[in-house]
Design a protein around this motif. Sequence first.
Motif, short mmCIF file in Angstrom:
data_model
loop_
_atom_site.label_atom_id
_atom_site.label_comp_id
_atom_site.label_asym_id
_atom_site.label_seq_id
_atom_site.Cartn_x
_atom_site.Cartn_y
_atom_site.Cartn_z
N GLY A 68 -4.61 -50.93 -54.28
CA GLY A 68 -5.55 -51.79 -54.41
C GLY A 68 -5.40 -52.87 -53.32
N THR A 69 -5.03 -52.62 -52.33
CA THR A 69 -4.95 -54.04 -51.16
C THR A 69 -6.25 -53.61 -50.35
OG1 THR A 69 -3.36 -52.50 -49.74
CG2 THR A 69 -2.50 -53.97 -51.33
N ALA A 110 4.47 -53.09 -50.37
CA ALA A 110 4.77 -54.34 -50.95
C ALA A 110 3.52 -55.13 -51.54
CB ALA A 110 5.72 -55.18 -49.88
N GLY A 111 2.23 -54.40 -51.42
CA GLY A 111 1.22 -55.12 -51.93
C GLY A 111 0.66 -56.26 -51.11
N VAL A 112 0.98 -56.20 -49.91
CA VAL A 112 0.33 -57.04 -48.81
C VAL A 112 -0.98 -56.71 -48.22
CG1 VAL A 112 0.68 -58.17 -46.65
CG2 VAL A 112 2.73 -57.97 -48.14
N LEU A 148 -3.27 -44.74 -49.04
CA LEU A 148 -2.33 -45.81 -49.99
C LEU A 148 -2.94 -47.10 -50.28
CD1 LEU A 148 0.78 -46.19 -50.64
CD2 LEU A 148 1.04 -47.00 -48.30
N ALA A 149 -3.76 -47.52 -49.07
CA ALA A 149 -4.19 -48.95 -49.39
C ALA A 149 -5.44 -48.72 -50.83
CB ALA A 149 -4.94 -49.18 -48.19
N ARG A 169 6.70 -63.20 -48.93
CA ARG A 169 6.45 -64.60 -48.76
C ARG A 169 4.99 -64.65 -48.32
NH1 ARG A 169 10.06 -65.89 -44.12
NH2 ARG A 169 9.10 -67.92 -44.43
N VAL A 170 4.21 -63.79 -48.22
CA VAL A 170 3.01 -63.64 -47.46
C VAL A 170 2.01 -62.73 -48.35
CG1 VAL A 170 3.67 -64.00 -45.27
CG2 VAL A 170 3.57 -61.85 -45.99
N ASP A 171 0.86 -63.03 -48.30
CA ASP A 171 -0.34 -62.21 -48.98
C ASP A 171 -1.04 -61.50 -47.93
OD1 ASP A 171 0.03 -63.80 -51.52
OD2 ASP A 171 -0.79 -65.47 -50.15
#
Length: 330
Positions: free
Chosen positions: A114-115, A86-88, A109-110, A63-65
């Motif tokens: 690619g976050t 979760a791609g956040v 991990l980031a 639900r969030v970026d």
Amino acid sequence: MTEQIRSAVVGTGYFGRFHANHYAQNPRARLVAVVDTDQARARAVAQEFGAEPAFDYRDILGRVDAVSVAVPTPGHYAIARDLIEAGVHVLVEKPITDSVESADALTALAEARGTVLQVGHIERFSAAYRTLAGIISEPLYFESYRIAPWKERGVEVDVVLDLMIHDIDMIIGLVGSPVSKVDAVGTPVLGRRIDLANARITFESGCIANVTASRVSYKTERRMRVFAHNHYLSCDLGERRISGYRLRGDPMTVGLAAIEQQTHEIPQEDSLANEIDAFLDCIANGTKPLVDGHAGCEALRVASMINESIDEQLKRVQGRFDAGAGAASG
């Protein structure tokens, strides 16, 4: 107008509430939710800033970026890890985690996902740091003092991770050279963890920093002095004043006229607003954070070196005490 970045804050304590306020005010963001296991606090902050309350950070996945993680330090790694998986995009309060190993793992991990991973070393986003960075060139020696009265908030970590790490990160950024050696002393005073610490940090460039932090004081003070070739600066971070001297000639021939007195005004800015806007800008434009995971890891690595040096010092003191007590009883 570009689409707003769906944002949330995990942890609605002292700092978390400020994060929520700035997301709510920033036109780039839409504050979707605030999360806290303290349901009453989550509801109060959510109502204050027009967001939804949640009581488990897993409930906001999908639900969030972007999320600010503002829980106590021991919870940083697990929460930030799950969000990144979760791609956040994550802005985690300082220190990045409570161990160098978990900080390295989170950074890797980031990068793999690619976050954006930004670490909340707020002083890097202050007008004072920006002013100093524009003046200082090849510094030789730093002295910094960061002292504050005792507070219950933040005592889950020692004073090195609570207060000193601000100056560690600032000085690392200003020196631009790896740390090669640390010698430190410290002691608990009112709490179970170290409340007073002094560290001598040596950089590969030859620069040395003498850094003091205490959370057992009658006053709050944040000062830094910088010495470089032909240059001296004194910075009061609390009062937003920088003054100093620069050599403009040969004092042996022209006397005091060779020494120019300088003052630099530090603009009144909200450093946290700058920090969150920079985080949102990285998400929108795909740029690298000023304080990324690697920077957070380096600040934590140096802080860990300081704590290890303090532990060795305390063991030596205890050893001498035990030896003296044994001799007295004999």
